[in-house]
Motif scaffolding. Structure first.
Motif, PDB file in Angstrom:
ATOM      1  N   ASP A   1       4.857  -1.653  -0.714  1.00  0.00           N
ATOM      2  CA  ASP A   1       5.732  -0.499  -0.529  1.00  0.00           C
ATOM      3  C   ASP A   1       4.890   0.766  -0.575  1.00  0.00           C
ATOM      4  O   ASP A   1       4.034   0.925  -1.461  1.00  0.00           O
ATOM      5  CB  ASP A   1       6.789  -0.453  -1.636  1.00  0.00           C
ATOM      6  CG  ASP A   1       7.911  -1.448  -1.398  1.00  0.00           C
ATOM      7  OD1 ASP A   1       8.881  -1.079  -0.721  1.00  0.00           O
ATOM      8  OD2 ASP A   1       7.792  -2.595  -1.883  1.00  0.00           O
TER       9      ASP A   1
ATOM     10  N   ARG B   1       9.380  -9.332  -4.561  1.00  0.00           N
ATOM     11  CA  ARG B   1       9.494  -8.038  -5.246  1.00  0.00           C
ATOM     12  C   ARG B   1      10.585  -8.154  -6.307  1.00  0.00           C
ATOM     13  O   ARG B   1      11.759  -7.899  -6.050  1.00  0.00           O
ATOM     14  CB  ARG B   1       9.823  -6.917  -4.255  1.00  0.00           C
ATOM     15  CG  ARG B   1       8.724  -6.689  -3.212  1.00  0.00           C
ATOM     16  CD  ARG B   1       9.055  -5.508  -2.314  1.00  0.00           C
ATOM     17  NE  ARG B   1      10.271  -5.750  -1.547  1.00  0.00           N
ATOM     18  CZ  ARG B   1      11.016  -4.768  -1.025  1.00  0.00           C
ATOM     19  NH1 ARG B   1      10.693  -3.507  -1.199  1.00  0.00           N
ATOM     20  NH2 ARG B   1      12.095  -5.072  -0.316  1.00  0.00           N
TER      21      ARG B   1
ATOM     22  N   THR C   1       5.464  -8.176 -11.819  1.00  0.00           N
ATOM     23  CA  THR C   1       5.799  -8.680 -10.495  1.00  0.00           C
ATOM     24  C   THR C   1       6.387 -10.066 -10.621  1.00  0.00           C
ATOM     25  O   THR C   1       6.220 -10.741 -11.630  1.00  0.00           O
ATOM     26  CB  THR C   1       4.556  -8.786  -9.587  1.00  0.00           C
ATOM     27  OG1 THR C   1       3.599  -9.649 -10.209  1.00  0.00           O
ATOM     28  CG2 THR C   1       3.933  -7.433  -9.346  1.00  0.00           C
TER      29      THR C   1
ATOM     30  N   ARG D   1       4.723   5.259   0.552  1.00  0.00           N
ATOM     31  CA  ARG D   1       5.407   6.471   0.989  1.00  0.00           C
ATOM     32  C   ARG D   1       4.384   7.405   1.613  1.00  0.00           C
ATOM     33  O   ARG D   1       3.201   7.397   1.239  1.00  0.00           O
ATOM     34  CB  ARG D   1       6.140   7.151  -0.170  1.00  0.00           C
ATOM     35  CG  ARG D   1       5.252   7.573  -1.332  1.00  0.00           C
ATOM     36  CD  ARG D   1       6.099   8.138  -2.468  1.00  0.00           C
ATOM     37  NE  ARG D   1       5.314   8.413  -3.658  1.00  0.00           N
ATOM     38  CZ  ARG D   1       4.677   9.548  -3.898  1.00  0.00           C
ATOM     39  NH1 ARG D   1       4.740  10.541  -3.014  1.00  0.00           N
ATOM     40  NH2 ARG D   1       3.988   9.729  -5.011  1.00  0.00           N
TER      41      ARG D   1
ATOM     42  N   ALA E   1      11.438  -6.483  -8.924  1.00  0.00           N
ATOM     43  CA  ALA E   1      12.230  -5.322  -9.318  1.00  0.00           C
ATOM     44  C   ALA E   1      13.434  -5.141  -8.403  1.00  0.00           C
ATOM     45  O   ALA E   1      14.537  -4.802  -8.861  1.00  0.00           O
ATOM     46  CB  ALA E   1      11.358  -4.067  -9.292  1.00  0.00           C
TER      47      ALA E   1
ATOM     48  N   ARG F   1       1.066   4.548  -2.735  1.00  0.00           N
ATOM     49  CA  ARG F   1       1.868   3.400  -3.155  1.00  0.00           C
ATOM     50  C   ARG F   1       3.207   3.902  -3.689  1.00  0.00           C
ATOM     51  O   ARG F   1       3.293   4.970  -4.289  1.00  0.00           O
ATOM     52  CB  ARG F   1       1.134   2.576  -4.208  1.00  0.00           C
ATOM     53  CG  ARG F   1      -0.209   2.072  -3.693  1.00  0.00           C
ATOM     54  CD  ARG F   1      -0.862   1.080  -4.620  1.00  0.00           C
ATOM     55  NE  ARG F   1      -2.203   0.783  -4.117  1.00  0.00           N
ATOM     56  CZ  ARG F   1      -2.458  -0.073  -3.136  1.00  0.00           C
ATOM     57  NH1 ARG F   1      -1.448  -0.740  -2.583  1.00  0.00           N
ATOM     58  NH2 ARG F   1      -3.687  -0.281  -2.716  1.00  0.00           N
ATOM     59  N   ALA F   2       4.263   3.096  -3.459  1.00  0.00           N
ATOM     60  CA  ALA F   2       5.600   3.547  -3.804  1.00  0.00           C
ATOM     61  C   ALA F   2       6.320   2.527  -4.678  1.00  0.00           C
ATOM     62  O   ALA F   2       5.955   1.348  -4.723  1.00  0.00           O
ATOM     63  CB  ALA F   2       6.406   3.817  -2.542  1.00  0.00           C
ATOM     64  N   ASP F   3       7.366   2.957  -5.333  1.00  0.00           N
ATOM     65  CA  ASP F   3       8.220   2.097  -6.131  1.00  0.00           C
ATOM     66  C   ASP F   3       9.067   1.249  -5.179  1.00  0.00           C
ATOM     67  O   ASP F   3       9.781   1.796  -4.329  1.00  0.00           O
ATOM     68  CB  ASP F   3       9.136   2.952  -7.001  1.00  0.00           C
ATOM     69  CG  ASP F   3       9.966   2.139  -7.986  1.00  0.00           C
ATOM     70  OD1 ASP F   3      10.119   0.922  -7.776  1.00  0.00           O
ATOM     71  OD2 ASP F   3      10.484   2.741  -8.958  1.00  0.00           O
ATOM     72  N   PRO F   4       9.022  -0.081  -5.288  1.00  0.00           N
ATOM     73  CA  PRO F   4       9.845  -0.928  -4.413  1.00  0.00           C
ATOM     74  C   PRO F   4      11.334  -0.587  -4.451  1.00  0.00           C
ATOM     75  O   PRO F   4      12.043  -0.773  -3.464  1.00  0.00           O
ATOM     76  CB  PRO F   4       9.586  -2.341  -4.942  1.00  0.00           C
ATOM     77  CG  PRO F   4       8.246  -2.257  -5.595  1.00  0.00           C
ATOM     78  CD  PRO F   4       8.180  -0.879  -6.188  1.00  0.00           C
ATOM     79  N   LEU F   5      11.808  -0.063  -5.587  1.00  0.00           N
ATOM     80  CA  LEU F   5      13.226   0.274  -5.695  1.00  0.00           C
ATOM     81  C   LEU F   5      13.636   1.385  -4.728  1.00  0.00           C
ATOM     82  O   LEU F   5      14.816   1.515  -4.392  1.00  0.00           O
ATOM     83  CB  LEU F   5      13.568   0.671  -7.133  1.00  0.00           C
ATOM     84  CG  LEU F   5      13.481  -0.436  -8.188  1.00  0.00           C
ATOM     85  CD1 LEU F   5      13.803   0.110  -9.568  1.00  0.00           C
ATOM     86  CD2 LEU F   5      14.422  -1.587  -7.826  1.00  0.00           C
ATOM     87  N   ASP F   6      12.650   2.175  -4.280  1.00  0.00           N
ATOM     88  CA  ASP F   6      12.970   3.229  -3.321  1.00  0.00           C
ATOM     89  C   ASP F   6      13.466   2.655  -1.992  1.00  0.00           C
ATOM     90  O   ASP F   6      14.147   3.342  -1.233  1.00  0.00           O
ATOM     91  CB  ASP F   6      11.757   4.113  -3.060  1.00  0.00           C
ATOM     92  CG  ASP F   6      11.411   4.986  -4.275  1.00  0.00           C
ATOM     93  OD1 ASP F   6      12.277   5.143  -5.144  1.00  0.00           O
ATOM     94  OD2 ASP F   6      10.267   5.489  -4.336  1.00  0.00           O
TER      95      ASP F   6
ATOM     96  N   HIS G   1       9.481   6.640   3.146  1.00  0.00           N
ATOM     97  CA  HIS G   1       9.212   5.331   2.544  1.00  0.00           C
ATOM     98  C   HIS G   1       9.035   4.267   3.627  1.00  0.00           C
ATOM     99  O   HIS G   1       9.715   4.279   4.651  1.00  0.00           O
ATOM    100  CB  HIS G   1      10.359   4.916   1.625  1.00  0.00           C
ATOM    101  CG  HIS G   1      10.084   3.668   0.856  1.00  0.00           C
ATOM    102  ND1 HIS G   1       9.540   3.673  -0.403  1.00  0.00           N
ATOM    103  CD2 HIS G   1      10.260   2.352   1.178  1.00  0.00           C
ATOM    104  CE1 HIS G   1       9.405   2.428  -0.830  1.00  0.00           C
ATOM    105  NE2 HIS G   1       9.833   1.603   0.107  1.00  0.00           N
TER     106      HIS G   1
END
Length: 445
Positions: free
Chosen positions: A392, A85, A358, A394, A87, A437-442, A400
């Motif tokens: 990732d 990941r 990615t 949510r 990010a 689907r979620a933002d990996p940064l979360d 998350h």
């Protein structure tokens, strides 16, 4: 009166090298607390996948970065494999570099997870003062990122890098002037920058295997073996003389990898395998820089030292390992000479500053989207790809999380982030409308 022993304990110049420990795997363990203290491999599961990162719990079984994933899984069959990941790694890297920037006005990043600095406050400092400074630096990095890092310090970049290697994992090693030669002498010559397989073999032929043995050689003999520029530089480094400045690095115009073979390659299959290895090595440097490449170049040197080069430029920059490797292998076929191949190099240029979506995209097995049946009421559209391990997500009710496994219309999600501690696993219908689907940064929250 100044104690002479204290003078020996001081250096006019101190360079520090910070190297984050098992960075990619540690980032996964940080943001997915269930994985803490468990063996983790970062990479894909495809037939050509390689390990992008291995936790120390996996390394004790022999798994390591750059190893074929299949081999690593055989060595450590109980390891958890997660896709990279980028990010998340870049965000944590920015935090690390911000801490270093607070400690010194000039920082020289080497990659996402390591950098040199030369704090002006340490000019002429004692070993004890450097230990105190470096301890505070490690504490600040841990507090900012939640990740451990090892720090080495010495009179130059070479000694600092060696010291951080000796400190791993999660340690500190300060090599003062009084012990510098004793620390360097027993180490293998490969520990020095610039000593690859060819230089190592040349030195081995005259019975030189350690840095101390190289330092003891006559300079004329070293330059006769390795050439004037390279031989002279390595001889100075072996004696602890390293005046290279710590300086910010400009953006590289290309990334490359090459190797000279102990025995000439004589079959096309061997050439293809070697090109693939060089492409993978160059690709790792490409994605670590957060950029993509438009131009692929291949260099082939024959047994009689004739060199042929081929290159190809695409309209759009790419980070896809499979695509870049295929281009390199095709170029190599047109450059292979009669007889044997002595050296192969692959370089990637035409670099774009736009970060790829990615990290190591080709290391994850591609999944073709499944299109639903069209109806009169609903037009024909492509469905999202199925859930896969490591995604990732949510959920409206659970928050998350990340996918641990999926199949047969079900998906098991571990709901947790950096701050939650180990979370609970919940199995849901794959088409649950509340699962998105979620933002990996979360996961860093």
């Amino acid at each position: 009166m100044t104690d002479p022993a204290d003078l020996e304990d001081r250096s006019g110049r101190w360079v520090l090298h910070l190297d984050m420990d098992a960075f990619f795997a540690a980032a996964e363990q940080l943001t997915r607390p269930t994985l803490r203290e468990r063996p983790v491999l970062v990479g894909g599961l495809g037939p050509r996948a390689v390990v992008a990162g291995a936790s120390y719990q996996a390394r004790v079984f022999g798994a390591r970065s750059a190893m074929p994933m299949g081999q690593a899984r055989r060595l450590c069959p109980h390891a958890v494999v997660v896709p990279p990941r980028g990010a998340v790694y870049r965000a944590l890297s920015e935090d690390v570099m911000a801490v270093l920037a607070d400690a010194a006005p000039v920082v020289e990043p080497v990659s996402l997870d390591e950098a040199f600095l030369e704090p002006p406050a340490l000019a002429g400092a004692s070993v004890a003062e450097v230990v105190g400074f470096a301890t505070a630096l490690r504490t600040a990095v841990l507090a900012r990122t939640g990740l451990p890092g090892s720090v080495g310090a010495g009179s130059g970049k070479q000694v600092a890098k060696i010291a951080s290697d000796l400190a791993k994992p999660d340690g500190l090693r300060v090599v003062g002037p009084a012990e510098e030669r004793a620390v360097l002498a027993p180490l293998p010559v490969r520990s020095l920058w610039g000593v690859g397989p060819v230089a190592q073999a040349a030195l081995g032929k005259v019975g030189v295997a350690t840095i101390g043995e190289l330092a003891a050689m006559d300079l004329r003999e070293v330059t006769g073996l390795l050439g004037g520029a390279v031989g002279g530089e390595l001889h100075r480094l072996a004696r602890g003389i390293d005046e290279r400045p710590v300086a910010p690095r400009g953006a590289a115009k290309q990334v490359s990898a090459e190797t000279t073979f102990d025995a000439d390659l004589t079959t096309m299959s061997a050439v293809h395998d070697a090109v693939a290895r060089m492409a993978e090595a160059a690709h790792r440097r490409l994605v670590e820089s957060g950029r993509a490449a438009r131009t692929v170049s291949v260099k082939i040197r024959s047994a009689d030292f004739t060199t042929a080069s081929r290159s190809e430029t695409a309209a759009v920059a790419s980070t896809d390992l499979t695509t870049l490797t295929a281009v390199a292998q095709r170029l190599a076929r047109g450059a292979v000479p009669e007889g044997g191949v002595r050296l192969i190099g692959v370089s990637l240029a035409g670099l774009s500053d736009a970060a790829p979506p990615t990290l190591f995209p080709a290391l994850v097995e591609p999944v073709e989207p499944v299109a639903p049946q069209a109806t009169a009421e609903q037009p024909h559209v492509a469905a999202e790809r199925p859930w896969r391990a490591g995604d990732d997500v949510r959920h409206a009710a659970h928050g998350h999380g990340w996918v641990q496994g999926a199949g047969h219309g079900r998906v098991t999600v571990r709901f947790e982030t950096r701050s939650t501690g180990p979370g609970r696993a919940v199995t849901l219908a794959a088409d649950d409308p509340d699962l998105l689907r979620a933002d990996p940064l979360d996961s860093l929250r």
